[in-house]
Design an enzyme around this catalytic site. Structure first.
Site, PDB file in Angstrom:
ATOM      1  CG  ASP A   1      77.859  31.559 -47.601  1.00 39.19           C
ATOM      2  OD1 ASP A   1      78.608  32.489 -47.930  1.00 39.19           O
ATOM      3  OD2 ASP A   1      77.626  30.677 -48.441  1.00 39.19           O
TER       4      ASP A   1
ATOM      5  NE  ARG B   1      76.695  29.839 -51.245  1.00 36.32           N
ATOM      6  CZ  ARG B   1      76.509  30.943 -51.478  1.00 36.32           C
ATOM      7  NH1 ARG B   1      75.071  31.539 -52.089  1.00 36.32           N
ATOM      8  NH2 ARG B   1      77.264  31.976 -51.645  1.00 36.32           N
TER       9      ARG B   1
ATOM     10  CG  ASP C   1      71.691  28.768 -49.533  1.00 41.32           C
ATOM     11  OD1 ASP C   1      70.685  29.126 -49.097  1.00 41.32           O
ATOM     12  OD2 ASP C   1      72.745  29.299 -48.968  1.00 41.32           O
TER      13      ASP C   1
ATOM     14  CE1 TYR D   1      84.038  25.624 -46.353  1.00 45.35           C
ATOM     15  CE2 TYR D   1      85.159  24.837 -48.017  1.00 45.35           C
ATOM     16  CZ  TYR D   1      84.917  25.772 -47.341  1.00 45.35           C
ATOM     17  OH  TYR D   1      85.379  26.958 -47.535  1.00 45.35           O
TER      18      TYR D   1
END
Length: 300
Positions: free
Chosen positions: A39, A172, A81, A67
């Site tokens: 993203d 997310r 988000d 991540y």
């Protein structure tokens, strides 16, 4: 034309396509592709394939990824988000121990509903296109795997954790699901992809660094050969008997290789007599031979 791949540090504000477009300008070549969308608000490792290595893009999107995520409790948004429109806000959330236990409860397999703001296609339309048009449609949950979570800090309402997950996992949506289970809602505040299949953020280069390396003549020091994209795939080295068959992209028997070895349920990396990576093959029990999967040109 450059063949191989670069570990790029995608900075915030860029789409993965932006990175590819900028690299085409920097490297003056068109054949470039990335191995997994990030993203615009996310940053971190984006493996970018160059030249013939672009044949590997579809395989690399299958790999597990790691991540570092910062989750903000007490908020929900349409994008899941902090960049989206807030749909609910509260300053009431559970105690730290409950939060930790809930986050850790997501380790393992679970069915995840993908976000509306995603590139998944439904009836030929990407979900984010429908979302931008004000449409929200029902999405079918998909199986994902959270391999591990390590909580780094709990400064409520923020929780920062490392997460390793399977292909198709939306972090997310993981934050959304954690927030729903806690009963207070949650959104993703920051996301950094720290590793893709052993390629780490510490080794990655920003676009500015790539441009500088091009100008000072050190660029090729950062371009890795295509076969290094698959460190866990077995290697086979062609014998004199099989060299011509390999050069023509023909099927190969096990005794065409120095190792005379059969590997089932996996691709194999095939190297020519000079030790140069030439192809991916896979073994067919039906044909009792290795059959070509992807061929890679070898400079003579």
């Amino acid at each position: 034309m450059i063949d191989g791949f670069i570990n790029i540090y995608k900075e915030q504000g860029y789409t993965s396509f932006d990175v590819v477009a900028k690299l085409r300008g920097i490297l003056k070549q068109k054949k470039i592709g990335h191995t997994g969308t990030l993203d615009p608000m996310a940053e971190g490792v984006l493996l970018v394939c160059l030249g013939s290595a672009t044949k590997m893009c579809d395989l690399l999107t299958e790999k597990n990824k790691t991540y570092t995520c910062t989750m903000l409790l007490g908020k929900t948004s349409d994008t899941e988000d902090v960049t989206g429109e807030l749909t609910d806000v509260t300053d009431i959330y559970p105690d730290e121990q409950t939060v930790i236990e809930t986050v850790m409860s997501f380790v393992g397999d679970y069915m995840q509903i993908p976000p509306m703001y995603s590139a998944i296609k439904v009836n030929g339309k990407k979900l984010y296109e429908l979302a931008r048009a004000g449409q929200v449609i029902e999405r079918q949950p998909r199986p994902v795997t959270i391999h591990s979570i390590q909580i780094l800090s709990t400064d409520l309402p923020r929780v920062t954790f490392d997460v390793s997950c399977s292909k198709g996992t939306y972090i997310r949506s993981l934050c959304r699901d954690i927030g729903e289970k806690l009963g207070c809602g949650a959104v993703m505040e920051r996301l950094i992809r720290t590793e893709v299949k052993g390629f780490t953020i510490e080794e990655s280069l920003t676009l500015d660094a790539v441009e500088k390396a091009r100008d000072d003549g050190t660029l090729m020091q950062h371009v890795l050969t295509t076969d290094k994209l698959m460190p866990d795939i077995p290697e086979l080295h062609i014998s004199a008997k099989g060299e011509k068959l390999l050069a023509n992209g023909n099927k190969l028997s096990a005794d065409s290789f120095v190792e005379n070895q059969i590997y089932r349920d996996t691709y194999v990396k095939v190297y020519d007599e000079n030790g140069r990576f030439a192809a991916l093959y896979e073994y067919s029990d039906e044909k009792r031979q290795y059959v070509p999967f992807k061929m890679f040109p070898v400079s003579r």
